[in-house]
Structure formats: structure tokens, C-alpha cells
Design a protein around this motif. Structure first.
Motif, PDB file in Angstrom:
ATOM      1  N   ILE A  31       0.851  -1.187   0.000  1.00  0.00           N
ATOM      2  CA  ILE A  31       0.000   0.000   0.000  1.00  0.00           C
ATOM      3  C   ILE A  31       0.882   1.231   0.000  1.00  0.00           C
ATOM      4  O   ILE A  31       1.756   1.384   0.858  1.00  0.00           O
ATOM      5  CB  ILE A  31      -0.936   0.025   1.216  1.00  0.00           C
ATOM      6  CG1 ILE A  31      -1.901  -1.163   1.184  1.00  0.00           C
ATOM      7  CG2 ILE A  31      -1.714   1.344   1.275  1.00  0.00           C
ATOM      8  CD1 ILE A  31      -2.825  -1.225   2.395  1.00  0.00           C
ATOM      9  N   ILE A  32       0.671   2.114  -0.966  1.00  0.00           N
ATOM     10  CA  ILE A  32       1.382   3.392  -1.014  1.00  0.00           C
ATOM     11  C   ILE A  32       0.436   4.482  -0.528  1.00  0.00           C
ATOM     12  O   ILE A  32      -0.611   4.723  -1.128  1.00  0.00           O
ATOM     13  CB  ILE A  32       1.840   3.732  -2.443  1.00  0.00           C
ATOM     14  CG1 ILE A  32       2.699   2.614  -3.027  1.00  0.00           C
ATOM     15  CG2 ILE A  32       2.605   5.055  -2.458  1.00  0.00           C
ATOM     16  CD1 ILE A  32       3.061   2.836  -4.489  1.00  0.00           C
ATOM     17  N   MET A  33       0.789   5.136   0.563  1.00  0.00           N
ATOM     18  CA  MET A  33       0.006   6.267   1.044  1.00  0.00           C
ATOM     19  C   MET A  33       0.426   7.498   0.248  1.00  0.00           C
ATOM     20  O   MET A  33       1.540   8.011   0.415  1.00  0.00           O
ATOM     21  CB  MET A  33       0.236   6.465   2.535  1.00  0.00           C
ATOM     22  CG  MET A  33      -0.111   5.260   3.387  1.00  0.00           C
ATOM     23  SD  MET A  33      -1.777   4.601   3.074  1.00  0.00           S
ATOM     24  CE  MET A  33      -2.800   6.033   3.392  1.00  0.00           C
ATOM     25  N   ILE A 119      -8.828  -1.015   4.916  1.00  0.00           N
ATOM     26  CA  ILE A 119      -8.621  -1.850   3.728  1.00  0.00           C
ATOM     27  C   ILE A 119      -7.785  -3.088   3.989  1.00  0.00           C
ATOM     28  O   ILE A 119      -7.929  -4.100   3.290  1.00  0.00           O
ATOM     29  CB  ILE A 119      -7.986  -1.014   2.585  1.00  0.00           C
ATOM     30  CG1 ILE A 119      -8.055  -1.782   1.256  1.00  0.00           C
ATOM     31  CG2 ILE A 119      -6.568  -0.600   2.911  1.00  0.00           C
ATOM     32  CD1 ILE A 119      -7.603  -0.991   0.049  1.00  0.00           C
ATOM     33  N   VAL A 120      -6.897  -3.068   5.009  1.00  0.00           N
ATOM     34  CA  VAL A 120      -6.011  -4.218   5.199  1.00  0.00           C
ATOM     35  C   VAL A 120      -6.815  -5.468   5.549  1.00  0.00           C
ATOM     36  O   VAL A 120      -7.778  -5.420   6.296  1.00  0.00           O
ATOM     37  CB  VAL A 120      -4.948  -3.951   6.290  1.00  0.00           C
ATOM     38  CG1 VAL A 120      -3.959  -2.914   5.836  1.00  0.00           C
ATOM     39  CG2 VAL A 120      -5.585  -3.550   7.610  1.00  0.00           C
ATOM     40  N   GLY A 121      -6.405  -6.571   4.963  1.00  0.00           N
ATOM     41  CA  GLY A 121      -7.079  -7.837   5.217  1.00  0.00           C
ATOM     42  C   GLY A 121      -8.312  -8.066   4.380  1.00  0.00           C
ATOM     43  O   GLY A 121      -8.942  -9.127   4.481  1.00  0.00           O
ATOM     44  N   VAL A 129       0.653  -7.357   4.454  1.00  0.00           N
ATOM     45  CA  VAL A 129       0.595  -6.026   3.854  1.00  0.00           C
ATOM     46  C   VAL A 129       1.870  -5.252   4.189  1.00  0.00           C
ATOM     47  O   VAL A 129       2.322  -5.236   5.335  1.00  0.00           O
ATOM     48  CB  VAL A 129      -0.637  -5.258   4.353  1.00  0.00           C
ATOM     49  CG1 VAL A 129      -0.609  -3.804   3.865  1.00  0.00           C
ATOM     50  CG2 VAL A 129      -1.919  -5.942   3.894  1.00  0.00           C
ATOM     51  N   LEU A 130       2.410  -4.609   3.185  1.00  0.00           N
ATOM     52  CA  LEU A 130       3.552  -3.714   3.326  1.00  0.00           C
ATOM     53  C   LEU A 130       3.064  -2.300   3.049  1.00  0.00           C
ATOM     54  O   LEU A 130       2.449  -2.056   2.015  1.00  0.00           O
ATOM     55  CB  LEU A 130       4.647  -4.103   2.324  1.00  0.00           C
ATOM     56  CG  LEU A 130       5.829  -3.152   2.155  1.00  0.00           C
ATOM     57  CD1 LEU A 130       6.706  -3.167   3.392  1.00  0.00           C
ATOM     58  CD2 LEU A 130       6.642  -3.529   0.917  1.00  0.00           C
ATOM     59  N   PHE A 191       6.454  -0.386   6.703  1.00  0.00           N
ATOM     60  CA  PHE A 191       5.725  -1.021   7.794  1.00  0.00           C
ATOM     61  C   PHE A 191       5.169  -2.355   7.304  1.00  0.00           C
ATOM     62  O   PHE A 191       4.507  -2.410   6.260  1.00  0.00           O
ATOM     63  CB  PHE A 191       4.571  -0.133   8.276  1.00  0.00           C
ATOM     64  CG  PHE A 191       4.996   1.269   8.609  1.00  0.00           C
ATOM     65  CD1 PHE A 191       5.432   1.591   9.889  1.00  0.00           C
ATOM     66  CD2 PHE A 191       4.979   2.267   7.640  1.00  0.00           C
ATOM     67  CE1 PHE A 191       5.838   2.874  10.197  1.00  0.00           C
ATOM     68  CE2 PHE A 191       5.380   3.562   7.936  1.00  0.00           C
ATOM     69  CZ  PHE A 191       5.812   3.862   9.219  1.00  0.00           C
ATOM     70  N   ALA A 192       5.454  -3.407   8.028  1.00  0.00           N
ATOM     71  CA  ALA A 192       4.923  -4.730   7.702  1.00  0.00           C
ATOM     72  C   ALA A 192       3.764  -5.048   8.630  1.00  0.00           C
ATOM     73  O   ALA A 192       3.901  -4.992   9.852  1.00  0.00           O
ATOM     74  CB  ALA A 192       6.014  -5.790   7.849  1.00  0.00           C
TER      75      ALA A 192
END
Length: 284
Positions: A31-33, A119-121, A129-130, A191-192
Motif C-alpha cells: 500500500i502506497i500512502m 482496507i487491510v485484510g 501487507v507492506l 511497515f509490515a
């Protein structure tokens, strides 16, 4: 006129059957913020672009550089670009990237951590997720692979660079340092988030996001004992993160990276000048 450099697709992309060092059969979702915080963005204004993620450096926007770095890692199977104006970033990115099936553009809210938590998961961003940022313009596939190689099952892991590594390469670079027993560290915007057990950490980050540059305020949330030990530097960074993770019922650790460039993002004009010089030398 924006220069678009094609992605080299001559080598096969990994599929879900390829194993990473700590993820079994699963590739990572990156994921790129790429959103902006409320109010005007001075860096974007100074570069005469609408969004900070689109600041050009040595022929590519920062967002392009981060996307290509993630695609260069053999551990990344999917890239998600999150921003308030996701469609605008997609249009600016160039057709060779914007139309790829392994890149998605998702609208986010104002809060970075809140948007990630939502959104994660999910099917759009399956575990593991990275998370990184669009201003991480010096990111490379090698840095990403090193970070993931250092992951050994932690629910949450944070990429950092030790001050000695930074000063050996860039003695004049000014960073924010978290000081602990045994060393001082600067974040690498990596961040992992390994599995569902990581979500309490994301929720916690949402509550302290405004204090992201003040490590002591974050550790204060875990009680006076940990805060005192952090302030007095009688605890290592690894132990401090482990204790913080215990309070959230998860395993958390830093991953120390050997690349000074991993801790150099673009927050101010001096950073932009430093990153531009590094990339121009790197790319000839």
C-alpha cells in the motif's frame, strides 16, 4: 511534460505459488500512502504540482518511483495506491502503470492510519501487507527485499536506519532520531502488517498520528514505566517495541536496514535537493 519510463517486464512476475521468507505461499500487498494532509502542501506548491506525490525528480514523479521500486521486488504481488484523489494520480501516472492488473487506485479519507485500517485484510489488500509512502523516492527493490528478509513472523514490523549508517553515508543529512540504549534510529517509511493480529496496532497509530514525529508522546501511551525507560535510554529499541506490542497483544519489532537512503524521504526542500542529487548520481 512528464517523462514516463516503461517497466521492464522481460522477466516473469512472481505468482501466488512463490514463497517469501516469512509468508509461506503469499506475496505481499504493498500500500502506497499518496494522499495529502489537510491544508496547503508547501512542497507541492513549491514544485508547481497539484499533489505532493507528483513532484518530479530526475525525470519521474515520486509516485512513479515508489511504484516501480515495489514492482521490482520479487516479494510484492499487488500494489495499492491510496489517496484522496486516487483517479487524478492514476491519470498522471502513465498508461504503462495505470492499466496494470496488479496496481489498484483506492480513494482514502483524511487519516492515513484510518484509511489503512479500513482496507487491510480485505480482498483489495490481502495479508500480508507492506505500507510505504509516495515521498519515499529513494526506495528500491533491494531495500524492500532486505526489509522483507528481516521479517520473521512479527505481526507488526517497522523499518528503521541506525544513525551511524546514515552519518557514514550522508553526514550532513538531518533526520528525526528515536534514541534508545545502543543506538538512535530514523524511520524508513516501511511497515509490515502480517495478519489480522496487526490491526490493533493500526488502530493505535490512528490515535497518535498527529504525534508521529514525537516518539516520546507515542511511548507515553503505553504507560509511565516504558516512557521513563525510553527517555532515560535504559531500554533498547527492540525491547521497547516488544513491550509496546505486548500491551496490544501482538508481536512488534524493528527491522534495521543497512541502507542510509531508506530513511531519506521528501518532507522539506533540503530533502528534495538531497534526493535529487542522489538519484542523478545513481542514474548517471
Amino acid at each position: 511534460m512528464k517523462t514516463v519510463i516503461p517497466v521492464d517486464d522481460s522477466s516473469p512476475r512472481p505468482d501466488a505459488s512463490v514463497s517469501g521468507p516469512a509468508t509461506g505461499d503469499r506475496l505481499w500487498t504493498a500500500i502506497i500512502m499518496a494522499g495529502q494532509r489537510p491544508g496547503p502542501d508547501l512542497m507541492a506548491d513549491a514544485s508547481n504540482v497539484l499533489y505532493k506525490a507528483l513532484i518530479p525528480i530526475a525525470g519521474q514523479t515520486m509516485l512513479e518511483r515508489v511504484v516501480r521500486a515495489l514492482l521490482a521486488s520479487r516479494h510484492v504481488g499487488r500494489v495499492v495506491v491510496m489517496a484522496q484523489s486516487a483517479e487524478a494520480l492514476k491519470l498522471a501516472l502513465g498508461a504503462d502503470l495505470a492499466e496494470r492488473d496488479d496496481i489498484a487506485f483506492v480513494a482514502s479519507g483524511d487519516g492515513i492510519a484510518t484509511s489503512v485500517h479500513a482496507i487491510v485484510g480485505t480482498a483489495g489488500a490481502p495479508w500480508p501487507v507492506l505500507v510505504t509512502t509516495a515521498d519515499n523516492a529513494l526506495l528500491t527493490g533491494e531495500i524492500i527485499d532486505s526489509f522483507i528478509a528481516g521479517h520473521n513472523g512479527q505481526n507488526v514490523a517497522v523499518g528503521v536506519v541506525e544513525r551511524r549508517t546514515m552519518l557514514a553515508a550522508y553526514p550532513d543529512a538531518r533526520r528525526t532520531w528515536l534514541k534508545f540504549r545502543g543506538g538512535a534510529y530514523s524511520g524508513a517509511n516501511l511497515f509490515a502488517l502480517y495478519n489480522e493480529e496487526a490491526k490493533p496496532a493500526v488502530a493505535f497509530w490512528s490515535s497518535v498520528e498527529q504525534d508521529r514525529k514525537k516518539g516520546w508522546k507515542i511511548f507515553a501511551r503505553f504507560g509511565p514505566r516504558l516512557l521513563l525507560r525510553a527517555l532515560s535510554r535504559t531500554i533498547s529499541f527492540k525491547d521497547a517495541m516488544a513491550r509496546a506490542g505486548d500491551s496490544l497483544s501482538l508481536r512488534a519489532e524493528p527491522i534495521i536496514l543497512p541502507f542510509a537512503e531508506a530513511a531519506i524521504d521528501v518532507d522539506k526542500p533540503a530533502d528534495l535537493a538531497l534526493v535529487t542529487g542522489i538519484l542523478e548520481r545513481r542514474e548517471g
